[in-house]
Scaffold this motif. Structure first.
Motif, PDB file in Angstrom:
ATOM      1  N   THR A 172       0.832  -1.204   0.000  1.00 26.22           N
ATOM      2  CA  THR A 172       0.000   0.000   0.000  1.00 26.22           C
ATOM      3  C   THR A 172       0.866   1.251   0.000  1.00 26.22           C
ATOM      4  O   THR A 172       0.566   2.228  -0.694  1.00 26.22           O
ATOM      5  CB  THR A 172      -0.928   0.000   1.230  1.00 26.22           C
ATOM      6  N   ARG A 175       1.960   2.127  -3.221  1.00 27.13           N
ATOM      7  CA  ARG A 175       0.811   2.423  -4.067  1.00 27.13           C
ATOM      8  C   ARG A 175       0.503   1.297  -5.063  1.00 27.13           C
ATOM      9  O   ARG A 175       0.072   1.535  -6.185  1.00 27.13           O
ATOM     10  CB  ARG A 175       1.016   3.746  -4.808  1.00 27.13           C
ATOM     11  N   ARG A 177      -2.002  -1.276  -5.673  1.00 22.55           N
ATOM     12  CA  ARG A 177      -3.360  -1.603  -5.233  1.00 22.55           C
ATOM     13  C   ARG A 177      -4.025  -2.669  -6.111  1.00 22.55           C
ATOM     14  O   ARG A 177      -5.083  -3.166  -5.771  1.00 22.55           O
ATOM     15  CB  ARG A 177      -4.215  -0.337  -5.206  1.00 22.55           C
ATOM     16  N   ARG A 182      -0.724  -7.548  -5.981  1.00 22.30           N
ATOM     17  CA  ARG A 182      -0.566  -7.756  -4.542  1.00 22.30           C
ATOM     18  C   ARG A 182      -0.500  -9.253  -4.224  1.00 22.30           C
ATOM     19  O   ARG A 182       0.331  -9.697  -3.419  1.00 22.30           O
ATOM     20  CB  ARG A 182      -1.714  -7.091  -3.779  1.00 22.30           C
ATOM     21  N   GLU A 201      -7.855 -10.213   2.050  1.00 17.81           N
ATOM     22  CA  GLU A 201      -8.054  -8.993   1.262  1.00 17.81           C
ATOM     23  C   GLU A 201      -9.113  -9.213   0.192  1.00 17.81           C
ATOM     24  O   GLU A 201     -10.011  -8.397   0.027  1.00 17.81           O
ATOM     25  CB  GLU A 201      -6.736  -8.560   0.618  1.00 17.81           C
TER      26      GLU A 201
END
Length: 232
Positions: A172, A175, A177, A182, A201
């Protein structure tokens, strides 16, 4: 009385599940903060109790091994979210493979370089090299290249816990996202423990983390076999 209790395999099962449920409840109150990761604090609680009571780890393992048996079926169950993401995997197959090869290679090279730079022996370096692979694969690699499997096991667990605790926040901060990115990052660097965190998540992040974990298990042995003879 305590000795009689710990002599039963039930002791390890109850301690493992009880510690996990307690830490899950704490994590919920902490609103999902990474530092409240249930796996991290389950390990801390179990180790602390064994040390405080003087209970040999062999007695705990009688029941702990029963719980560990279900790791296999749980890993196989990751095929379900993977199947649901099959179309997206086909679309991004080339980038996924490239990211997995680069990520697994970086995990090995960084681990080997840092350990060597800090003065680690060849045996310790060999134990560190497969740290980002899933445990059974890492232990087999460590044993075959002259490492210490028990040390490798500890490093694998530590790597997974750090990946689960610090990984989401770091991604995060950078940055990153995109759920696929991820998931791949967490699966490559933190294997099953980080994959479990990725599943919290989203199903997409968890699926791609599982895929990256599987690819890393295939790529890591080849990288270790190619790199270690050149550095040791």
């Amino acid at each position: 009385m305590w000795r009689e209790l710990t002599a039963s395999p039930v002791f390890g099962v109850v301690l493992t599940l009880g510690a996990y449920q307690l830490t899950v409840a704490i994590a919920r109150r902490a609103r999902g903060r990474a530092i409240a990761n249930p796996i991290l604090w389950s390990v801390v609680l179990i180790v602390a109790l064994l040390l405080l009571t003087g209970t040999p780890v062999e007695e705990y393992a009688r029941g702990g091994d029963i719980v560990a048996f279900f790791l296999g079926p749980a890993t196989v169950a990751l095929a379900l979210p993977l199947h649901r993401q099959l179309d997206r995997i086909k679309e991004a197959l080339a980038p996924i493979l490239a990211a997995s090869v680069l990520g697994a290679s970086a995990a090995v090279l960084v681990g080997v370089w840092v350990t060597g730079a800090l003065g680690g022996s060849a045996e310790v370096i060999a134990s560190m090299a497969p740290k980002s692979a899933t445990t059974p694969v890492a232990l087999a690699i460590s044993d075959s290249v002259g490492g210490i499997p028990s040390l490798t096991a500890a490093l694998v667990i530590l790597t997974g816990v750090l990946g689960a605790v610090a990984g989401p926040g770091l991604l995060t901060l950078l940055r990153i996202r995109n759920e696929i990115s991820r998931g791949l990052a967490m699966g490559i660097s933190g294997h099953g423990i980080a994959t479990a965190r990725a599943l919290t998540e989203s199903q997409t992040a968890g699926a791609f983390s599982a895929l990256a974990m599987a690819l890393s298990a295939v790529i890591t042995p080849a990288v270790v076999a190619a790199v270690l003879p050149l550095l040791l």
